[in-house]
Write a protein that holds these residues in place. Structure first.
Motif, PDB file in Angstrom:
ATOM      1  N   LYS A   1      19.951  18.826 -25.522  1.00 14.34           N
ATOM      2  CA  LYS A   1      21.057  18.557 -24.604  1.00 14.34           C
ATOM      3  C   LYS A   1      22.114  17.681 -25.260  1.00 14.34           C
TER       4      LYS A   1
ATOM      5  N   ARG B   1      20.480  31.862 -29.038  1.00  6.24           N
ATOM      6  CA  ARG B   1      19.354  31.471 -28.200  1.00  6.24           C
ATOM      7  C   ARG B   1      18.223  30.917 -29.062  1.00  6.24           C
TER       8      ARG B   1
ATOM      9  N   HIS C   1      24.495  19.652 -27.353  1.00  3.70           N
ATOM     10  CA  HIS C   1      25.292  20.666 -26.651  1.00  3.70           C
ATOM     11  C   HIS C   1      24.571  22.001 -26.480  1.00  3.70           C
ATOM     12  N   TYR C   2      23.327  21.933 -26.037  1.00  3.82           N
ATOM     13  CA  TYR C   2      22.578  23.121 -25.658  1.00  3.82           C
ATOM     14  C   TYR C   2      22.361  23.111 -24.154  1.00  3.82           C
ATOM     15  N   ASP C   3      22.412  24.276 -23.569  1.00  4.54           N
ATOM     16  CA  ASP C   3      21.999  24.460 -22.169  1.00  4.54           C
ATOM     17  C   ASP C   3      20.496  24.733 -22.210  1.00  4.54           C
ATOM     18  N   VAL C   4      19.695  23.899 -21.555  1.00  2.00           N
ATOM     19  CA  VAL C   4      18.246  23.913 -21.754  1.00  2.00           C
ATOM     20  C   VAL C   4      17.498  24.049 -20.433  1.00  2.00           C
ATOM     21  N   VAL C   5      16.461  24.883 -20.440  1.00  2.00           N
ATOM     22  CA  VAL C   5      15.484  24.910 -19.353  1.00  2.00           C
ATOM     23  C   VAL C   5      14.099  24.942 -20.004  1.00  2.00           C
TER      24      VAL C   5
ATOM     25  N   ALA D   1      16.756  27.472 -24.878  1.00  7.12           N
ATOM     26  CA  ALA D   1      18.018  26.756 -25.078  1.00  7.12           C
ATOM     27  C   ALA D   1      19.080  27.718 -25.599  1.00  7.12           C
TER      28      ALA D   1
ATOM     29  N   THR E   1      13.841  18.458 -25.488  1.00  7.64           N
ATOM     30  CA  THR E   1      14.930  18.883 -24.605  1.00  7.64           C
ATOM     31  C   THR E   1      16.074  17.871 -24.620  1.00  7.64           C
TER      32      THR E   1
ATOM     33  N   LYS F   1      22.934  27.629 -27.360  1.00  3.37           N
ATOM     34  CA  LYS F   1      23.874  26.770 -28.080  1.00  3.37           C
ATOM     35  C   LYS F   1      25.274  26.976 -27.532  1.00  3.37           C
ATOM     36  N   MET F   2      25.841  25.920 -26.947  1.00  8.41           N
ATOM     37  CA  MET F   2      27.151  26.026 -26.284  1.00  8.41           C
ATOM     38  C   MET F   2      28.291  25.753 -27.273  1.00  8.41           C
TER      39      MET F   2
END
Length: 344
Positions: free
Chosen positions: A321, A277, A324-328, A341, A317, A343-344
């Motif tokens: 993305k 994270r 390959h990060y899931d971001v809000v 974020a 952001t 890390k996927m």
């Protein structure tokens, strides 16, 4: 004892001892009648330090600088800490050069042809990264600010842009979104005097912090002695790759320009584990070319405004993305935002 005896005691050659003398690291007594050097026990102990620090990677100049403070442990530690950070910078630069070289060489092998254009492109990329690292400088005198304001130093720098309540809210939300767990390995960047560090440390996580100001580090080590504190720069982190479960940075990115901020993200990505994270909070504009909605608190501090570069929310952001990060993201005030974020 003579030079050969001293050399045998410290595991070095007589030639090395003469070299250290030429560089001013050691000053053995010379006999009047024949000019032979005589080494006493203090000389031998100093030589042991020189040999050990040399093997650890310190340069002659760094060793000389450190040994000038050998009787003052805090000053000595500060100097070798700085030398360690420099060693990491050199290691990281060498790693990046080798990776670029490998990638270029692999393309040549695949095509069974060499290309000057590809070699020049790889070289220019390395040159650009080196330039970004080299041009950063401390325009704010964080050491002086730390000495003058102590634990209040980070907010003092930002007082013309945000209120204490907004600052505290940002730290609280950074902690909440990060949700550090017991025994997790965490990293905080640009830790300042340790205001966020204290909150993170209460979780029981194994926390490492990186801060470029020696005076800030001194404050932080007193406040939170259980954390691992390292002197270093966000553009070349003095930590191992793929090592941390989470990374936090709060009100630090604005002291880098926009290109340096993206390089800092690259460094964070290097050291964060898959599934890890990342939480970034601080001054941010929504889009490129726009400005944070809040104006500096005083028009008399326009110079301070020009000395920082608020992050661009969409740019950070977007980079995450793309990698390959899931971001809000969330806003705390009109000018303070937080990015979360994974890390996927």
């Amino acid at each position: 004892m003579k030079v050969h005896e001293a050399a045998a005691k410290v595991g070095a050659s007589p030639r090395a001892l003469r070299f250290y003398e030429e560089k001013g690291l050691i000053a053995p007594v010379k006999q009047d009648d024949n000019g032979y050097r005589l080494y006493n026990d203090n000389d031998v102990e100093r030589l042991r330090w020189i040999v050990a620090l040399r093997e650890l990677g310190l340069s002659i100049a760094q060793i000389k600088n450190a040994l000038a403070s050998i009787d003052k442990p805090s000053a000595f530690l500060e100097k070798v800490d700085a030398a360690r950070g420099k060693l990491y910078e050199e290691w990281l630069a060498a790693s990046q050069m080798l990776r670029a070289f490998d990638e270029t060489l692999a393309r040549w092998h695949q095509k069974e042809n060499i290309s000057l254009d590809e070699a020049e492109a790889a070289a220019e990329n390395i040159r650009s990264i080196r330039s970004l690292r080299d041009k950063w400088s401390d325009k704010w005198d964080f050491d002086g600010i730390a000495r003058q304001y102590g634990t209040h130093a980070p907010l003092t720098v930002l007082q013309h842009f945000i209120s204490p309540s907004a600052y505290d809210a940002a730290l609280a939300q950074t902690l909440e979104w990060l949700d550090p767990q017991m025994e997790e390995k965490g990293l905080e960047l640009g830790a300042g005097s340790g205001n966020l560090t204290m909150l993170l440390a209460e979780s029981g996580a194994q926390l490492t912090i990186v801060e470029q100001s020696a005076e800030m580090l001194a404050i932080l080590r007193q406040r939170v002695p259980q954390v691992t504190a390292r002197r270093g720069n966000m553009l070349s982190l003095p930590v191992a790759s793929s090592h941390y479960n989470f990374i936090a940075t709060s009100f630090a990115m604005q002291y880098l320009d926009r290109q340096q901020q993206l390089l800092a993200l690259q460094e964070m990505d290097r050291v964060l584990l898959v599934g890890g994270r990342l939480v970034i909070s601080g001054l941010m504009a929504i889009e490129s070319g726009s400005q944070p909605a809040d104006e500096p608190k005083s028009r008399n501090h326009e110079e301070a405004a020009h000395a920082i570069t608020p992050s661009t929310l969409s740019e950070l952001t977007g980079w995450l993305k793309q990698h390959h990060y899931d971001v809000v993201s969330r806003h705390i005030t009109e000018s303070i935002h937080i990015i979360i974020a994974v890390k996927m």
